[in-house]
Motif scaffolding. Structure first.
Motif, short mmCIF file in Angstrom:
data_model
loop_
_atom_site.label_atom_id
_atom_site.label_comp_id
_atom_site.label_asym_id
_atom_site.label_seq_id
_atom_site.Cartn_x
_atom_site.Cartn_y
_atom_site.Cartn_z
N UNK A 85 29.62 30.87 20.94
CA UNK A 85 28.72 29.84 21.05
C UNK A 85 29.24 28.47 20.70
N UNK A 86 28.30 27.45 20.99
CA UNK A 86 28.70 26.13 20.76
C UNK A 86 28.41 25.77 19.10
N UNK A 87 29.27 24.89 18.68
CA UNK A 87 29.03 24.79 17.17
C UNK A 87 28.14 23.41 17.00
N UNK A 88 26.99 23.79 16.17
CA UNK A 88 26.03 22.56 15.96
C UNK A 88 26.70 21.69 15.07
N UNK A 89 26.23 20.52 15.44
CA UNK A 89 26.49 19.26 14.17
C UNK A 89 25.34 19.43 13.17
N UNK A 90 25.61 19.01 12.22
CA UNK A 90 24.72 19.10 11.00
C UNK A 90 23.84 17.71 11.01
N UNK A 91 22.53 18.03 11.25
CA UNK A 91 21.54 16.93 11.61
C UNK A 91 21.40 15.84 10.59
#
Length: 65
Positions: A2-8
């Motif tokens: 899966x894609x790695x999400x940026x910390x909002x």
């Protein structure tokens, strides 16, 4: 994989400079400003570069390699 999400939260608080350094704002400049001196408030208004000890941690939060 899966894609790695940026910390909002990090996305809102940090920004990159043209040379790739990471900028941040100073803390203690949002409220309870009446008891702080003009000099203190003025110095808190400037943008700072994050310390080298925190660089790796912030880059991981921003998904920068």
């Amino acid at each position: 994989m899966p894609k790695v999400k940026t910390n909002s939260g990090a996305k809102k608080r940090f920004a990159l400079t043209g040379t790739g350094k990471i900028k941040r704002r100073h803390a203690y400049h949002s409220h309870i400003l009446t008891k702080k001196t003009k000099k203190q408030k003025r110095n808190l208004d400037h943008v700072a570069i994050i310390d080298s000890t925190n660089r790796r941690q912030v880059r991981e939060l921003l998904c920068l390699r």
